[in-house]
Design a protein around this motif. Structure first.
Motif, PDB file in Angstrom:
ATOM      1  N   CYS A   5      10.870   4.465  -0.454  1.00 32.79           N
ATOM      2  CA  CYS A   5       9.557   3.858  -0.737  1.00 32.79           C
ATOM      3  C   CYS A   5       9.617   3.090  -2.066  1.00 32.79           C
ATOM      4  N   LYS A   6       9.318   1.800  -2.013  1.00 28.74           N
ATOM      5  CA  LYS A   6       9.329   1.006  -3.243  1.00 28.74           C
ATOM      6  C   LYS A   6       8.054   1.215  -4.047  1.00 28.74           C
ATOM      7  N   ASN A   7       6.963   1.521  -3.332  1.00 30.10           N
ATOM      8  CA  ASN A   7       5.672   1.694  -4.004  1.00 30.10           C
ATOM      9  C   ASN A   7       5.290   3.161  -3.970  1.00 30.10           C
ATOM     10  N   SER A   8       4.034   3.468  -4.284  1.00 28.38           N
ATOM     11  CA  SER A   8       3.696   4.888  -4.375  1.00 28.38           C
ATOM     12  C   SER A   8       3.694   5.518  -2.987  1.00 28.38           C
ATOM     13  N   ALA A   9       4.011   6.799  -2.941  1.00 31.03           N
ATOM     14  CA  ALA A   9       4.145   7.487  -1.661  1.00 31.03           C
ATOM     15  C   ALA A   9       3.322   8.770  -1.665  1.00 31.03           C
ATOM     16  N   ILE A  10       3.068   9.238  -0.454  1.00 32.22           N
ATOM     17  CA  ILE A  10       2.322  10.485  -0.270  1.00 32.22           C
ATOM     18  C   ILE A  10       3.136  11.371   0.672  1.00 32.22           C
ATOM     19  N   ILE A  11       3.297  12.610   0.300  1.00 34.72           N
ATOM     20  CA  ILE A  11       4.016  13.576   1.133  1.00 34.72           C
ATOM     21  C   ILE A  11       3.027  14.236   2.095  1.00 34.72           C
ATOM     22  N   ASN A  12       3.304  14.108   3.385  1.00 29.35           N
ATOM     23  CA  ASN A  12       2.437  14.701   4.409  1.00 29.35           C
ATOM     24  C   ASN A  12       3.302  15.527   5.347  1.00 29.35           C
ATOM     25  N   SER A  13       3.470  16.828   5.088  1.00 32.71           N
ATOM     26  CA  SER A  13       2.648  17.674   4.256  1.00 32.71           C
ATOM     27  C   SER A  13       3.416  18.948   3.964  1.00 32.71           C
ATOM     28  N   SER A  14       2.862  19.763   3.092  1.00 33.96           N
ATOM     29  CA  SER A  14       3.368  21.117   2.859  1.00 33.96           C
ATOM     30  C   SER A  14       2.362  22.112   3.413  1.00 33.96           C
ATOM     31  N   LYS A  15       2.879  23.195   3.989  1.00 35.91           N
ATOM     32  CA  LYS A  15       1.980  24.321   4.288  1.00 35.91           C
ATOM     33  C   LYS A  15       1.688  25.072   3.004  1.00 35.91           C
ATOM     34  N   ALA A  16       0.791  26.025   3.082  1.00 37.82           N
ATOM     35  CA  ALA A  16       0.407  26.787   1.888  1.00 37.82           C
ATOM     36  C   ALA A  16       1.279  28.021   1.681  1.00 37.82           C
ATOM     37  N   THR A  17       2.462  28.050   2.316  1.00 36.04           N
ATOM     38  CA  THR A  17       3.365  29.191   2.092  1.00 36.04           C
ATOM     39  C   THR A  17       4.115  29.001   0.782  1.00 36.04           C
ATOM     40  N   GLU A  18       4.484  30.133   0.167  1.00 35.11           N
ATOM     41  CA  GLU A  18       5.294  30.121  -1.053  1.00 35.11           C
ATOM     42  C   GLU A  18       6.551  29.270  -0.842  1.00 35.11           C
ATOM     43  N   GLU A  19       7.196  29.507   0.294  1.00 38.14           N
ATOM     44  CA  GLU A  19       8.460  28.840   0.588  1.00 38.14           C
ATOM     45  C   GLU A  19       8.300  27.302   0.612  1.00 38.14           C
TER      46      GLU A  19
ATOM     47  N   LEU B   4       0.845  -1.203   0.000  1.00 33.29           N
ATOM     48  CA  LEU B   4       0.000   0.000   0.000  1.00 33.29           C
ATOM     49  C   LEU B   4       0.879   1.252   0.000  1.00 33.29           C
ATOM     50  N   PRO B   5       0.330   2.368  -0.483  1.00 30.52           N
ATOM     51  CA  PRO B   5       1.077   3.622  -0.431  1.00 30.52           C
ATOM     52  C   PRO B   5       1.406   4.000   1.014  1.00 30.52           C
ATOM     53  N   LEU B   6       2.605   4.515   1.210  1.00 26.55           N
ATOM     54  CA  LEU B   6       2.984   5.030   2.527  1.00 26.55           C
ATOM     55  C   LEU B   6       2.903   6.554   2.488  1.00 26.55           C
ATOM     56  N   CYS B   7       2.372   7.088   3.569  1.00 24.49           N
ATOM     57  CA  CYS B   7       2.150   8.529   3.663  1.00 24.49           C
ATOM     58  C   CYS B   7       3.178   9.063   4.658  1.00 24.49           C
ATOM     59  N   ILE B   8       4.237   9.652   4.140  1.00 22.19           N
ATOM     60  CA  ILE B   8       5.372  10.045   4.979  1.00 22.19           C
ATOM     61  C   ILE B   8       5.040  11.348   5.699  1.00 22.19           C
ATOM     62  N   ASP B   9       4.966  11.236   7.027  1.00 20.32           N
ATOM     63  CA  ASP B   9       4.444  12.327   7.855  1.00 20.32           C
ATOM     64  C   ASP B   9       5.571  12.899   8.708  1.00 20.32           C
ATOM     65  N   THR B  10       6.199  13.953   8.208  1.00 18.73           N
ATOM     66  CA  THR B  10       7.301  14.593   8.943  1.00 18.73           C
ATOM     67  C   THR B  10       7.388  16.051   8.511  1.00 18.73           C
ATOM     68  N   THR B  11       7.880  16.894   9.413  1.00 17.45           N
ATOM     69  CA  THR B  11       8.094  18.294   9.032  1.00 17.45           C
ATOM     70  C   THR B  11       9.533  18.514   8.557  1.00 17.45           C
ATOM     71  N   LYS B  12      10.366  17.488   8.661  1.00 23.16           N
ATOM     72  CA  LYS B  12      11.780  17.615   8.267  1.00 23.16           C
ATOM     73  C   LYS B  12      11.943  17.287   6.787  1.00 23.16           C
ATOM     74  N   PHE B  13      12.414  18.272   6.022  1.00 20.35           N
ATOM     75  CA  PHE B  13      12.509  18.091   4.576  1.00 20.35           C
ATOM     76  C   PHE B  13      13.488  16.982   4.206  1.00 20.35           C
TER      77      PHE B  13
END
Lengths: 278, 278
Positions: free
Chosen positions: A105-119, A86-95
């Motif tokens: 990740c060997k399979n599909s991944a999800i980035i959790n998360s970006s804030k809505a800032t430009e940066e 199954l997809p893994l949802c990587i949950d960290t604030t560290k880039f």
């Protein structure tokens, strides 16, 4: 108004709600100990229980476990991949942790998360594209979570624009309008539903919408009741999925029933088992 | 769009959902026997259980009980008034039975129901005004229940117009957009929610909206789960109340939680007991 409103109920098509299991999080004692003791069996059992309960993906967060966040995360990714594709949802604030975990990740991944800032969007949207990963973006900026609908909608629009700029497929974008605990922020459940309705008709096709559901009941009694009631309301307002406890069968049954009532699945006597593929 | 949508979530103000207990209906065996044997204690016990569960009014329907509908109805009204002063919701298609039952009501009464035809509205709206009763009007015409949103909205508008013509206070008007069983009419739950949203902004103040909730799960398994899930969805879409089984505590708790999440009640640890006045 008619079209827009109808859209809010139906634009999500017939896809099932997307359930990201929340339990592999070092904030929970069993998982924290599993990480600290490098005990795969604990982690793998939690993963399997969530999958059995109906998770379509698994959130992974090292929480407060002792040790290096990088090592902990990579060990978690490796351990869980031994038992599921199954997809893994990587949950960290560290880039850097995010970046390395995506490579692992060997399979599909999800980035959790970006804030809505430009940066942040300028870092995470390209990261998603490079890794062929999906991205969860939160309607949070430098000032935190806005209290009103309009600011959340503006941030949602900024997220969609940035995704388009960098060529991220909109179907790979999840926007999380951020639900806060109802006991301290009583207006927010309605604000989030309204945000969902408005963002749902912002682009065609729309991005997907997701919530960290359990946050609505943080520090409340009757957490499962509050979680499942809000899940049903938010699904009716256009939510596509949630990071939630798929081991909570009453929660899953409520969500599945809401989807049946929205005609994403035709009623049959065994509609819950049919949905879960049991 | 913004105002209309916000309206749909908030226009109902802070009134609690209005629960009309459905169980005093001769379709249920215990009540039918109670009527046929003129056994007040059975009827009064059911009434008291519904009130304890949270009913704000009691529907009264003689169902298939043997004997004259008029005699049965008047006996029911009399028996129930011995134990409660709550409003009675007189549920009959017979105009003469309705008319006599209203006269027998010592406290406030609700007429259940008028269709949206010119002929019925011309009889029932004046009857409501004369008796100082509230009126439930269904979006049903000579052809039956329409399958689409637009026809229901047109009937809703016709009902409001007729109420105004005859001087019925709009706050005494309930419109029931008629939910059908999901197993035979799978599109109807969404159609009814959409109808609620559109009718909610039709007049200011709007009438109240109500459903015969249990119909959604007629002949289904998991009836309580389907009922409570749809109640939550419909409340979020603007429903003000339902004719439902107030003895189903899971159903009541779901509705109360939805209302708390819509800020009709501020969260406290005992919000369910507080709502029920326990």
């Amino acid at each position: 108004m008619h079209e827009a409103l109808t859209g809010a109920f139906t634009a999500q098509g017939n896809e099932k709600m997307f359930v990201i299991g929340e339990r592999i999080n070092g904030m929970f004692d069993d998982v924290r100990k599993g990480i600290e003791n490098r005990d795969k069996s604990i982690i793998q059992q939690v993963a399997q229980k969530q999958i059995k309960g109906g998770a379509d993906a698994l959130d992974i967060n090292v929480g407060t476990a002792r040790g290096q966040a990088m090592d902990n995360m990579l060990w978690l990714v490796e351990s869980i991949q031994e038992v599921t594709e199954l997809p893994l949802c990587i949950d960290t604030t560290k880039f850097d942790v995010m970046s390395e975990a995506l490579k692992a990740c060997k399979n599909s991944a999800i980035i959790n998360s970006s804030k809505a800032t430009e940066e942040e969007l300028e870092r995470y949207v390209p990261l998603a594209v490079e890794n062929n990963a999906r991205l969860i973006a939160l309607t949070i900026d430098k000032s935190g979570v806005p209290g009103d609908v309009d600011s959340r909608v503006e941030m949602g629009a900024a997220i969609v624009t940035k995704a388009m700029e960098h060529g991220l497929d909109i179907s790979d974008l999840f926007i999380d309008p951020v639900i806060l605990p109802v006991n301290v922020a009583p207006k927010q459940p309605v604000v989030v539903m309204e945000t969902l309705r408005q963002l749902k008709v912002l682009s065609d096709p729309p991005p997907k919408f997701i919530l960290g559901l359990s946050n609505v009941s943080q520090s409340c009694k009757l957490r499962s009741l509050i979680n499942r009631t809000y899940l049903v309301m938010a699904l009716a307002a256009g939510l596509d999925g949630a990071i939630m406890d798929s081991m909570d069968s009453a929660l899953m049954e409520a969500g599945i029933t809401a989807e049946m009532l929205m005609e994403k699945q035709i009623y049959c006597d065994d509609y819950i088992a049919a949905y879960l593929g049991n």
